[in-house]
Design a protein around this motif. Structure first.
Motif: not given
Length: 793
Positions: A361-371
Motif C-alpha cells: 500500500k505504501t509508496r516506495d518513495e515514502v520508505l526511501r525518503r527515510e533512508m
C-alpha cells in the motif's frame, strides 16, 4: 535392527530364492506392485533398484528387498516372477491417524506435538515402532527442562480401520523440582551472597512463581557459570576457573542441590594498551573509543566493549566485516597484562541496491525518503540501523526487518533489503469510551495516517462527553519539501464545561484555526513553528467563583455574576480588578524544539526525548500572555523486557501588556493520569474562592517508572505493567514548594477498541480533605484507583 526383523528378511530371502530357484536369469519386461493402499506406485519404482529392460537374477533379490525396507513404508515384502514380469508384493505399515495426550498441564499439546514431530512421530506419518520407543526419551527431555523430574509416561497403540493406528500418551508430570541450595566452593575474595545474586538460578523466594528462578535447567546453569566467570574476569582475575559442578536431586525428586567449585587465582593489572594492525581510521578517533588504560585492573567487559566500539566505528566507514581482536600478553611473574587491539578492517564494502519488500500500500518513495544509507556509497552499519528505526517510527508497519546479504560474485558489495509488514493506516470508527474525569465519551473519527500510500495524514473527528463537545479537522504532510520540512493545518470548534472535570465552574466556546511547519535541524533535532488564531467565549454559571467573575466583569462597580449565595462579594472586599470581558480574539505564534532519539514511537525502551515550547499572543490581541514549557524523558533498558523511565516537565505562563496575569482558563493543572497519580484529576494546586481547583501559572511534574511485561505473557507487545513514583506541584509563580508525592502500580493496553490505562496509587503526603458548611473544599482529594478507556495515554 531387531531380531524379528532380521528373521523376516531371512525368511523372505529364502522364499524369494525358492521362487526363482532353478530359473535362469531373465530380462524384466514389466514390473507390477501389489498391496499398495496409500503409497503410490511411482514411489516404489523410485526406490526399487530394478528397471524394465534390465536383467534380474538371484543376486538382485537381497538388494531390492533391502532398498524397499529402507524406506520405512512397508512391514512385509516379497518378490515373484510370472514369465518376464517381476511381481512386488508389499504390506504397508499403518499410518498414524491421531495422537492423544492425557495429563499434560505444564506443556501444551502444541509444544508436545512439535517435540514428537522432530523425532518423526506425527499424525499422517507412517507408524514405526522404533520411533515410538524414542517418545519417552524426547518428552522426558522436554519436561526435565521445566524442572519436572518425577515424570512418568506410558504409551498405548490401538489399531484402527483402513490400516491406521491411534497413539495414546498418558503423562504424569509430577511436581516441579525446586532448587534447595546453591553452594560456591573455593571463593575467598567474594562471599556466596555477592556471587549468587548475579545468577539467574536461585532458591525459592516470593517472586519465584513468576520468575521461575528456582527451577533448575542445564541451559540456565551454563549461562550462570558464564556469568560467574565474567564476574571474576571483569575484576582482574584472569586465571579464574570453574573446576567442576555437581547437581544432585533428592530421592523423591523434589529438591535439587547445586555445587560450583571454583579457583579464583590472582588479580592482574594492565601495564600496556596499544592499537595495531591496519588503522584505516585516524588513530586519535580510535583512541577515544578505548575504554581500558595502563594501571587499571584488567576487565574483560571493558576490553570487549572497546573491540565492539572500534568495530562499529570501522563499520560506519564501510568496513562492514572488520575484525578487532584482543590479544593479551600475560606476565605471570608481575601479575600484569599487555593488551593489544589488533585491527583487521577487511575490504571496504559498498551498497549496490536498497530493496523494499512488503509495502503493497505504501509508496516506495515514502520508505526511501527515510533512508539514511544511500545506494552506491559505502555501507554504514549505524546508518542502516537508523534507517530501520525511522521506518519503525512512521507507525505504518507492524514489523520492520533488514538484511544485508553480500552480492554474489563480489567481495566488496552488499544489498540492503528492508522487509515490512503493513498494518491498517486508515481508521473509520464510532465508539464509546469512559473516563473517570469526563464520564462516557462518544466519538466518531475518520483518520488516514497514510493517504493513498503517500505518508500524509488526514483526520476528521467528533468527540462528545459531559466535559466537552469537539469537532476537529486536521491535515499533515511530513514532507512538504524534499528536505523534510513538514506542514500541517487544523480547524476546530470545542465547547467545554470545566466544572465536569473537578475544576472551577465556567464554560468556554472556542473556534480555532492554525498552520504549522516543522524544520529538521539534523537527524535527531527539529524546530516547529505554529500560528493559531482563536476565538474564545467565556460563560459563567450560578456557581462561578469570585476570581472568574472578577476576570470577566471586574469588581470596581456592580458585579453581574451571582452564585448560590447571591451576589459575590462587594467591590471593597477584594483588590480592584479591571473587567476583561467574555469574548476574546487572539493570534498566537509559537516555536518548539524537539530532540528525539527514542527507538520506537509506542512503548519505547531506549533513548530520550526533549521538548521545549514557547507561545505568546501578538501585541494587540484581546488577551496578551505567554507560556513556556520543557519536557524531558529518558528510557533505560535494565534487562530483557525491563525498562526504566525518568520523566520531568516544567511549565510557566504570565500576562503582559494590558493583561495582568495568565488567563485562568490557560492555567496549568495537576493530578490524575499523566500527572500525579493517586490525586483526583486536576485537583492539585491553588483553589478558587469556592474551593474548586483553579490551577496555577506554573507546573513542575516528575516521574520515575519501571516497566515490565505481564507475567506469563512476556511476548505481548501491546500490554505493559509498571511501578512508579510521581511528584509535582502547581503554583502561582515559578516555585517548587507544596510538592505532592505518590507511589503505585500501573498498566497500559493498546486494545483493539482503544487505549486503556489504569493505575493504583497511594498519595504519600495528601492533606486531609474536608467540605465546609458553605460548600468550600479544603485539603487534597485522593483517588487511589484511576483509569481511562478510549483516550490517548
Amino acid at each position: 535392527m531387531k531380531l524379528n526383523t532380521l528373521s523376516r528378511l531371512l525368511l523372505l530371502f529364502l522364499l524369494v530364492s525358492q521362487a526363482v530357484k532353478g530359473d535362469e536369469e531373465f530380462v524384466v519386461e514389466d514390473i507390477k506392485v501389489k498391496g499398495l493402499q496409500r503409497i503410490s506406485v511411482g514411489t516404489v519404482y523410485n526406490y526399487l533398484p530394478v528397471n524394465v529392460g534390465e536383467k534380474f537374477s538371484l543376486d538382485n533379490v537381497a538388494p531390492a528387498i533391502k532398498a524397499l525396507f529402507k524406506t520405512g513404508f512397508f512391514k512385509d515384502i516379497s518378490l515373484e516372477r510370472e514369465g518376464s514380469t517381476l511381481i512386488v508384493n508389499v504390506v504397508e505399515r499403518p499410518s498414524i491417524a491421531k495422537i492423544i495426550f492425557e495429563g499434560n498441564k505444564d506443556l501444551s499439546k502444541d509444544d508436545l506435538t512439535k517435540a514428537l514431530k522432530k523425532i518423526g512421530l506425527a499424525e499422517g506419518k507412517v507408524f514405526d515402532q522404533q520411533v515410538l520407543d524414542k517418545v519417552e526419551q524426547e518428552l522426558s527431555r522436554q519436561y526435565f527442562s521445566h524442572g519436572k523430574y518425577g515424570l512418568k509416561i506410558t504409551t498405548d497403540v490401538s489399531n484402527l480401520t483402513r490400516n491406521r493406528v491411534g497413539i495414546h500418551i498418558k503423562i504424569s508430570e509430577g511436581r516441579v523440582a525446586k532448587i534447595k541450595q546453591i553452594n560456591v566452593v573455593g571463593n575467598n575474595v567474594f562471599d556466596d551472597k555477592t556471587l549468587l545474586r548475579n545468577l539467574e538460578l536461585n532458591t525459592s523466594n516470593l517472586l519465584s512463581f513468576y520468575t521461575k528462578d528456582d527451577q533448575y535447567s542445564k541451559q540456565k546453569l551454563q549461562a550462570d557459570l558464564e556469568t560467574l566467570r565474567s564476574y571474576y574476569l571483569d575484576r582482574g582475575y584472569i586465571n579464574f576457573n570453574i573446576e567442576s559442578t555437581q547437581v544432585a536431586i533428592t530421592p523423591d525428586k523434589k529438591d535439587i542441590y547445586v555445587t560450583i567449585n571454583v579457583k579464583e587465582g590472582d588479580i592482574y593489572k594492565l601495564e600496556k594498551v596499544k592499537l595495531a594492525g591496519n588503522l584505516v581510521v585516524a588513530p586519535p578517533e580510535l583512541i577515544k573509543l578505548v575504554k581500558v588504560g595502563p594501571g587499571e585492573t584488567f576487565s574483560r567487559k571493558n576490553a570487549t566493549e572497546t573491540s565492539k566500539a572500534i568495530s562499529d566505528r570501522l563499520g560506519d566507514d564501510g568496513y562492514a566485516f572488520a575484525n578487532v581482536n584482543m590479544v593479551p600478553e600475560i606476565n605471570e611473574a608481575k601479575k600484569t597484562v599487555d593488551m593489544t587491539f589488533f585491527v583487521d578492517p577487511g575490504k571496504r564494502v559498498y551498497v549496490r541496491r536498497i530493496n523494499m519488500k512488503g509495502n503493497s500500500k505504501t509508496r516506495d518513495e515514502v520508505l526511501r525518503r527515510e533512508m539514511r544509507q544511500m545506494e552506491s556509497s559505502w555501507a554504514s552499519s549505524s546508518k542502516i540501523e537508523r534507517s530501520k528505526t525511522r521506518l519503525e517510527r512512521l507507525g505504518y508497519f507492524e514489523e520492520v526487518n533488514v538484511e544485508t546479504p553480500p552480492v554474489t560474485g563480489t567481495a566488496d558489495q552488499i544489498d540492503v533489503n528492508y522487509s515490512v509488514v503493513e498494518k491498517p493506516s486508515g481508521n473509520l470508527s464510532a465508539g464509546v469510551g469512559f473516563s473517570q474525569t469526563q464520564g462516557i465519551v462518544l466519538n466518531a473519527n475518520i483518520a488516514q495516517d497514510n493517504v493513498f500510500g503517500s505518508g500524509k495524514r488526514v483526520n476528521v473527528a467528533f468527540n462528545n462527553s459531559s466535559y466537552a463537545t469537539s469537532y476537529q479537522f486536521g491535515f499533515f504532510n511530513p514532507y512538504f519539501t524534499v528536505d523534510g520540512v513538514s506542514q500541517g493545518y487544523n480547524l476546530g470548534y470545542t465547547k467545554r464545561n470545566a466544572g465536569q472535570i473537578n475544576i472551577a465552574n465556567y464554560s468556554t466556546n472556542v473556534m480555532n484555526a492554525g498552520v504549522n511547519f516543522g524544520i529538521p535541524l539534523n537527524e535527531f533535532d527539529s524546530l516547529r513553528f505554529d500560528v493559531d488564531a482563536k476565538h474564545t467565549e467565556l460563560s459563567t454559571t450560578d456557581y462561578s467563583s469570585n476570581e472568574i467573575c472578577d476576570f470577566i466583569y471586574g469588581n470596581n462597580g456592580t458585579n453581574q455574576c451571582t452564585n448560590n449565595s447571591g451576589t459575590i462579594g462587594a467591590a471593597n472586599t477584594r483588590p480592584i480588578v479591571k473587567a476583561t470581558g467574555d469574548t476574546f480574539l487572539t493570534l498566537a505564534p509559537a516555536v518548539g524544539w524537539t530532540h528525539d532519539t527514542l527507538n520506537r514511537a509506542i512503548f519505547p525502551n531506549r533513548g530520550q526525548q526533549q521538548r521545549f515550547s514557547a507561545l505568546a499572543t501578538v501585541p494587540g490581541s484581546d488577551l496578551e500572555y505567554y507560556k513556556v514549557g520543557y519536557k524531558h524523558q529518558l528510557y533505560f533498558p535494565l534487562a530483557k523486557d525491563f525498562t526504566f523511565r525518568l520523566q520531568g516537565e516544567v511549565g510557566y505562563g504570565d500576562g503582559y501588556g494590558n493583561t495582568a496575569s495568565l488567563p485562568f482558563f490557560e492555567n496549568y493543572f495537576g493530578g490524575g493520569t499523566g500527572s500525579i497519580r493517586g490525586f483526583k484529576n486536576n485537583t492539585v494546586g491553588p483553589r478558587d474562592s469556592n474551593g474548586f481547583a483553579f490551577g496555577g501559572s506554573s507546573k513542575i511534574i516528575g516521574n520515575a517508572e519501571m516497566f515490565f511485561p505481564v507475567p506469563f505473557m512476556p511476548e505481548t507487545k501491546s500490554v505493559r505493567l509498571g511501578t512508579f513514583l510521581d511528584a509535582g506541584s502547581i503554583n502561582n509563580g515559578f516555585k517548587a514548594n507544596n510538592l505532592k508525592y505518590s507511589v503505585g502500580v500501573s498498566g497500559e493496553w493498546l486494545s483493539p477498541f482503544g487505549a486503556l490505562s489504569v493505575s493504583a496509587a497511594l498519595p504519600l503526603n495528601a492533606a486531609s480533605s474536608a467540605t465546609a458548611a458553605d460548600g468550600t473544599i479544603t485539603g487534597d482529594q485522593k483517588q487511589m484507583f484511576q483509569f481511562n478507556f478510549g483516550q490517548n495515554f
